[in-house]
Design an enzyme around this catalytic site. Structure first.
Site, PDB file in Angstrom:
ATOM      1  N   GLN A 107       0.833  -1.205   0.000  1.00  0.00           N
ATOM      2  CA  GLN A 107       0.000   0.000   0.000  1.00  0.00           C
ATOM      3  C   GLN A 107       0.867   1.255   0.000  1.00  0.00           C
ATOM      4  O   GLN A 107       1.849   1.354   0.734  1.00  0.00           O
ATOM      5  CB  GLN A 107      -0.903  -0.024   1.241  1.00  0.00           C
ATOM      6  CG  GLN A 107      -2.178   0.771   1.076  1.00  0.00           C
ATOM      7  CD  GLN A 107      -3.256   0.322   2.059  1.00  0.00           C
ATOM      8  OE1 GLN A 107      -3.250  -0.800   2.527  1.00  0.00           O
ATOM      9  NE2 GLN A 107      -4.170   1.212   2.369  1.00  0.00           N
ATOM     10  N   SER A 149       4.405  -5.745   3.272  1.00  0.00           N
ATOM     11  CA  SER A 149       3.049  -5.762   3.824  1.00  0.00           C
ATOM     12  C   SER A 149       2.098  -6.495   2.880  1.00  0.00           C
ATOM     13  O   SER A 149       2.214  -7.701   2.694  1.00  0.00           O
ATOM     14  CB  SER A 149       2.589  -4.332   4.125  1.00  0.00           C
ATOM     15  OG  SER A 149       1.385  -4.320   4.858  1.00  0.00           O
ATOM     16  N   LEU A 150       1.173  -5.784   2.229  1.00  0.00           N
ATOM     17  CA  LEU A 150       0.248  -6.417   1.288  1.00  0.00           C
ATOM     18  C   LEU A 150       0.986  -7.217   0.214  1.00  0.00           C
ATOM     19  O   LEU A 150       0.537  -8.294  -0.204  1.00  0.00           O
ATOM     20  CB  LEU A 150      -0.625  -5.323   0.655  1.00  0.00           C
ATOM     21  CG  LEU A 150      -1.623  -5.635  -0.461  1.00  0.00           C
ATOM     22  CD1 LEU A 150      -0.994  -5.725  -1.827  1.00  0.00           C
ATOM     23  CD2 LEU A 150      -2.435  -6.896  -0.161  1.00  0.00           C
ATOM     24  N   ARG A 189      -8.726  -9.239   4.158  1.00  0.00           N
ATOM     25  CA  ARG A 189      -7.754  -8.442   4.914  1.00  0.00           C
ATOM     26  C   ARG A 189      -8.027  -6.953   4.748  1.00  0.00           C
ATOM     27  O   ARG A 189      -8.042  -6.195   5.721  1.00  0.00           O
ATOM     28  CB  ARG A 189      -6.344  -8.770   4.426  1.00  0.00           C
ATOM     29  CG  ARG A 189      -5.204  -8.039   5.147  1.00  0.00           C
ATOM     30  CD  ARG A 189      -3.894  -8.442   4.474  1.00  0.00           C
ATOM     31  NE  ARG A 189      -2.707  -7.987   5.179  1.00  0.00           N
ATOM     32  CZ  ARG A 189      -2.027  -6.880   4.900  1.00  0.00           C
ATOM     33  NH1 ARG A 189      -2.464  -6.080   3.938  1.00  0.00           N
ATOM     34  NH2 ARG A 189      -0.933  -6.559   5.560  1.00  0.00           N
ATOM     35  N   HIS A 195      -0.379  -2.149  11.381  1.00  0.00           N
ATOM     36  CA  HIS A 195       0.820  -2.774  11.931  1.00  0.00           C
ATOM     37  C   HIS A 195       1.119  -2.267  13.347  1.00  0.00           C
ATOM     38  O   HIS A 195       2.245  -1.900  13.676  1.00  0.00           O
ATOM     39  CB  HIS A 195       2.023  -2.544  11.003  1.00  0.00           C
ATOM     40  CG  HIS A 195       1.840  -3.174   9.659  1.00  0.00           C
ATOM     41  ND1 HIS A 195       1.796  -4.542   9.479  1.00  0.00           N
ATOM     42  CD2 HIS A 195       1.641  -2.634   8.423  1.00  0.00           C
ATOM     43  CE1 HIS A 195       1.600  -4.813   8.201  1.00  0.00           C
ATOM     44  NE2 HIS A 195       1.497  -3.674   7.541  1.00  0.00           N
ATOM     45  N   GLN A 216       1.055 -10.735  10.750  1.00  0.00           N
ATOM     46  CA  GLN A 216       1.613  -9.610   9.997  1.00  0.00           C
ATOM     47  C   GLN A 216       0.777  -8.345  10.109  1.00  0.00           C
ATOM     48  O   GLN A 216       1.300  -7.233  10.104  1.00  0.00           O
ATOM     49  CB  GLN A 216       1.762 -10.035   8.535  1.00  0.00           C
ATOM     50  CG  GLN A 216       2.570  -9.095   7.682  1.00  0.00           C
ATOM     51  CD  GLN A 216       1.884  -8.838   6.354  1.00  0.00           C
ATOM     52  OE1 GLN A 216       0.712  -8.487   6.303  1.00  0.00           O
ATOM     53  NE2 GLN A 216       2.611  -9.011   5.276  1.00  0.00           N
TER      54      GLN A 216
END
Length: 373
Positions: A9, A87-88, A112, A191, A239
């Site tokens: 992202q 991340s993603l 998610r 996060h 995560q």
């Protein structure tokens, strides 16, 4: 040696995907069926101004990253030695590793994104030219206990995450001297510990899928090491609420190649060059071994730095032992375990690590990774 890296992202942009949608019409039809809207229209035209919203951003990036990967392989690229995603982007890395197919990965990402999009009231900001220790010390000194470190992007760029009001109080602290503070355009404290409810819901959703062991090693954001086959679901769900250890992941891959007498190259798969630039910065800022003479002259400073780290760990250990006796039940912020109980007092490991041994896990956990249940 080569690693394919997939962006997350922040790398999205109207118009991304381009000819990929024409090249892979069947994949596009699969995506539209899973999402319930036109992924092509979202990425190319964004008529309803949704591309910047988490629940739409994540599926869009996943699809563009995945189609970019298919194109790279179909155009004759050899499979990489390693895979990683920011991340993603880690969901694309796991798809490329054969842990699940394109459609399953999109279902996971859709869920998610929806869960993360429901979290509001949080904020994130990038802090430049400050170390992890400096950031943590300033936050602690000013009582900003709900602000955590979300992304270690490079040695000099760390993203912090927490309630919007506390991020606002943190801003002037990180505009002193060479430090810089840049608010990010996000709706939630991603996060961070505020994502724990989303993590728990996502963990339950993951249990409805069968995940295969990676056929190509994938570096986890949570551990900055290869995914373990038996811990795939736990690590992937963790995560959401844990720090993205990107800088450490890249450094690990570079060191791994060097140990084999080779050089690690990184190729970004997807839209933009965000990760390419981060990798370049990490390489420049990662200290290399110095000649013996230089090491000798730097020894006093190195000793002082080591002593400061050791003192910080000792302080954490002392505070933990005062508050939490042996036998305290705890909850991990990284893995989905409900049977954790301390089996020892906390102690300083390896001269820098504040840790406690867990019954029910038979291993040490960093004190920063657990909270009393």
């Amino acid at each position: 040696m080569k690693t394919f890296v997939f962006p997350g992202q922040g790398s999205q942009a109207k118009g991304m995907g381009g000819e990929l949608f024409e090249r892979y019409p069947e994949r596009v039809r699969q995506a539209d069926a899973v999402l319930g809207y036109s992924i092509r229209q979202l990425c190319l035209d964004d008529p309803d101004d949704q591309l910047g919203r988490t629940q739409f951003t994540q599926p869009a990036l996943y699809v563009v990253n995945a189609l970019s990967y298919f194109a790279r392989i179909d155009d004759g690229a050899a499979p990489p030695d390693f895979l990683a995603g920011h991340s993603l982007g880690e969901f694309d890395a796991l798809m490329a590793a054969g842990c699940y197919d394109f459609e399953t990965g999109l279902k996971l990402v859709k869920k998610r994104g929806a869960l993360m999009g429901q979290v509001s009231g949080g904020a994130m900001a990038a802090v430049l030219n400050a170390s992890k220790e400096q950031i943590e010390a300033l936050l602690a000194e000013h009582g900003l206990d709900d602000v955590g470190l979300a992304n270690y992007n490079t040695p000099s760029q760390i993203v912090i995450s927490g309630p919007a009001e506390q991020l606002a109080k943190a801003e002037p602290l990180f505009r002193q001297g060479k430090m810089r503070f840049y608010p990010l355009n996000t709706s939630g404290a991603f996060h961070s510990k505020f994502m724990l409810p989303a993590r728990e819901k996502f963990a339950k959703y993951l249990k409805t899928f069968k995940l295969a062991a990676p056929k190509i090693p994938v570096i986890s954001n949570v551990t900055a090491r290869e995914y373990e086959a038996g811990e795939l679901a736990q690590t992937l769900s963790a995560q959401i609420a844990s720090t993205v250890r990107w800088s450490e992941s890249v450094q690990y891959l570079i060191e791994l190649a060097a140990e084999r007498g080779e050089e690690m190259t990184f190729e970004e798969i997807g839209h933009g060059d965000v990760l390419t630039r981060l990798v370049q910065t990490i390489k420049l800022q990662t200290r290399k071994p110095e000649p013996e003479a230089a090491q000798a002259s730097a020894a006093p400073a190195a000793v002082a730095a080591a002593e400061a780290v050791r003192g910080d760990a000792a302080g954490k250990v002392a505070a933990w032992n005062r508050a939490h006796p042996v036998g305290t039940r705890v909850r991990s912020l990284l893995i989905d375990r409900t049977d954790l109980e301390t089996r020892s007092e906390a102690l300083v490991l390896f001269g820098h690590r504040a840790a406690v041994y867990m019954k029910g896990y038979n291993g040490y956990f960093d004190l920063d990774e657990v909270v009393p249940a």
